[in-house]
Design an enzyme around this catalytic site. Structure first.
Site, mmCIF file in Angstrom:
data_model
loop_
_atom_site.group_PDB
_atom_site.id
_atom_site.type_symbol
_atom_site.label_atom_id
_atom_site.label_comp_id
_atom_site.label_asym_id
_atom_site.label_seq_id
_atom_site.Cartn_x
_atom_site.Cartn_y
_atom_site.Cartn_z
ATOM 1 N N ARG A 1 73.432 -64.715 -7.051
ATOM 2 C CA ARG A 1 73.554 -66.165 -7.273
ATOM 3 C C ARG A 1 73.621 -66.874 -5.922
ATOM 4 O O ARG A 1 73.610 -66.242 -4.879
ATOM 5 C CB ARG A 1 74.806 -66.471 -8.094
ATOM 6 C CG ARG A 1 76.097 -65.942 -7.464
ATOM 7 C CD ARG A 1 77.318 -66.489 -8.191
ATOM 8 N NE ARG A 1 77.399 -66.016 -9.553
ATOM 9 C CZ ARG A 1 78.021 -64.898 -9.931
ATOM 10 N NH1 ARG A 1 78.609 -64.138 -9.022
ATOM 11 N NH2 ARG A 1 78.066 -64.540 -11.192
ATOM 12 N N VAL B 43 79.499 -54.142 -0.395
ATOM 13 C CA VAL B 43 79.031 -53.962 0.981
ATOM 14 C C VAL B 43 80.130 -53.520 1.932
ATOM 15 O O VAL B 43 79.832 -53.080 3.056
ATOM 16 C CB VAL B 43 78.365 -55.248 1.521
ATOM 17 C CG1 VAL B 43 77.139 -55.604 0.703
ATOM 18 C CG2 VAL B 43 79.364 -56.407 1.566
ATOM 19 N N ASN C 158 73.725 -61.324 3.426
ATOM 20 C CA ASN C 158 74.210 -62.615 2.953
ATOM 21 C C ASN C 158 75.582 -62.534 2.283
ATOM 22 O O ASN C 158 76.313 -63.529 2.262
ATOM 23 C CB ASN C 158 73.200 -63.205 1.963
ATOM 24 C CG ASN C 158 73.763 -64.364 1.188
ATOM 25 O OD1 ASN C 158 73.881 -65.476 1.697
ATOM 26 N ND2 ASN C 158 74.138 -64.128 -0.068
ATOM 27 N N TYR D 154 87.770 -66.651 7.564
ATOM 28 C CA TYR D 154 86.330 -66.883 7.405
ATOM 29 C C TYR D 154 85.695 -67.217 8.745
ATOM 30 O O TYR D 154 84.659 -66.652 9.116
ATOM 31 C CB TYR D 154 86.113 -68.011 6.411
ATOM 32 C CG TYR D 154 84.654 -68.311 6.129
ATOM 33 C CD1 TYR D 154 83.928 -67.532 5.227
ATOM 34 C CD2 TYR D 154 84.001 -69.374 6.757
ATOM 35 C CE1 TYR D 154 82.593 -67.808 4.957
ATOM 36 C CE2 TYR D 154 82.673 -69.652 6.498
ATOM 37 C CZ TYR D 154 81.963 -68.865 5.599
ATOM 38 O OH TYR D 154 80.638 -69.134 5.345
ATOM 39 N N LYS E 106 82.851 -64.910 10.677
ATOM 40 C CA LYS E 106 81.504 -65.396 10.943
ATOM 41 C C LYS E 106 81.195 -65.421 12.440
ATOM 42 O O LYS E 106 80.045 -65.220 12.846
ATOM 43 C CB LYS E 106 81.312 -66.775 10.319
ATOM 44 C CG LYS E 106 81.299 -66.745 8.793
ATOM 45 C CD LYS E 106 80.194 -65.840 8.259
ATOM 46 C CE LYS E 106 80.077 -65.903 6.757
ATOM 47 N NZ LYS E 106 78.943 -65.081 6.232
#
Length: 258
Positions: free
Chosen positions: A21, A69, A95, A162, A166
């Protein structure tokens, strides 16, 4: 060969994680529209299978694989499964990711670690195992989805884990590009800004004040449309970007220029 031919992914085989999604699904669809066969990888088996069935209607070969993952054994098995089913892997798009908005002083260590496991370790593990396959053949392209949050600490939401994860993806991208560039494997990253996914749409409804802050900090004055990301993902996976390696493509409406 024309300029547009350089963007074609005909004959390529792509793996997209977190593609059941959201943005992952949009980019997997873009790969298929450009001609690639696509493996949909997601932690949710039903979602992955449904997405693969829908993308197959574009006339390409698809397959769905369930994998976490952050689990190396599952990533290794996923890689072997895709190679067996599609005959190889030419493109990997990392992703899969999660986010939590907990103030730093209140964040439990397990919440921090879970974010790192999926967002950062997951990119490393998928790159490691799919990368081995690519290195053996001497060719391949990896596209990592980082975030503008890896370049700046965006405001006002608290998301230290987060942001840190990243930023790590950006350095993983540059490190792999340095190690593998002369062995035929290119590694680049897209750093998206605020995109109007279903999850973000929920935030816009629940907290219009935060949404206005996001727009105010974005020079273009709007959030990105998910479909706008697909062409960028295709560009980085295609021959059109053949001399790009280790690059971080900010895709944020100008947010990080401030």
């Amino acid at each position: 060969m024309s300029v547009l031919d350089e963007f074609s992914l005909e004959g390529q085989r792509a793996v997209v994680t977190g593609a059941g999604r959201g943005l992952g699904n949009v980019m997997a669809t873009a790969y298929a529209e450009a001609g690639a066969d696509v493996a949909i990888v997601d932690v949710d088996a039903e979602t992955a299978e449904q997405a693969a069935d829908e993308i197959a209607e574009l006339g390409v070969e698809t397959t769905s694989v369930t994998a976490d993952v952050s689990d190396e054994a599952e990533v290794e098995a996923m890689t072997e499964t895709v190679v067996d089913r599609l005959g190889g892997i030419d493109i990997l798009l990392n992703n899969a990711g999660i986010v939590s908005n907990t103030p730093a002083e209140e964040m439990p260590v397990d919440e921090w670690q879970a974010t790192m496991d999926v967002n950062l370790t997951g990119v490393f593990l998928c790159s490691k195992h799919v990368g081995r396959h690519m290195l053996e053949r001497g060719s391949g392209t990896i596209v990592n989805i980082s975030s503008m949050s890896g370049l700046v600490a965006n405001h006002p939401q608290p998301q230290i884990a987060y942001n840190a994860s990243k930023a790590g993806v950006i350095m993983v991208t540059r490190s792999l590009a340095s190690e593998w560039g002369d062995r035929g494997v290119r590694v680049n990253s897209i750093a998206p800004g605020y995109m109007r996914t279903d999850l973000v749409e929920d935030v816009l409804e629940e907290d219009p004040e935060m949404a206005e802050t996001w727009r105010e900090y974005t020079p273009m004055g709007r959030l990105g449309k998910p479909t706008e990301l697909g062409p960028v993902a295709v560009f980085l996976a295609s021959e059109a970007s053949s001399f790009m390696n280790g690059e971080i493509v900010s895709f944020d409406g100008g947010y990080t220029v401030r």
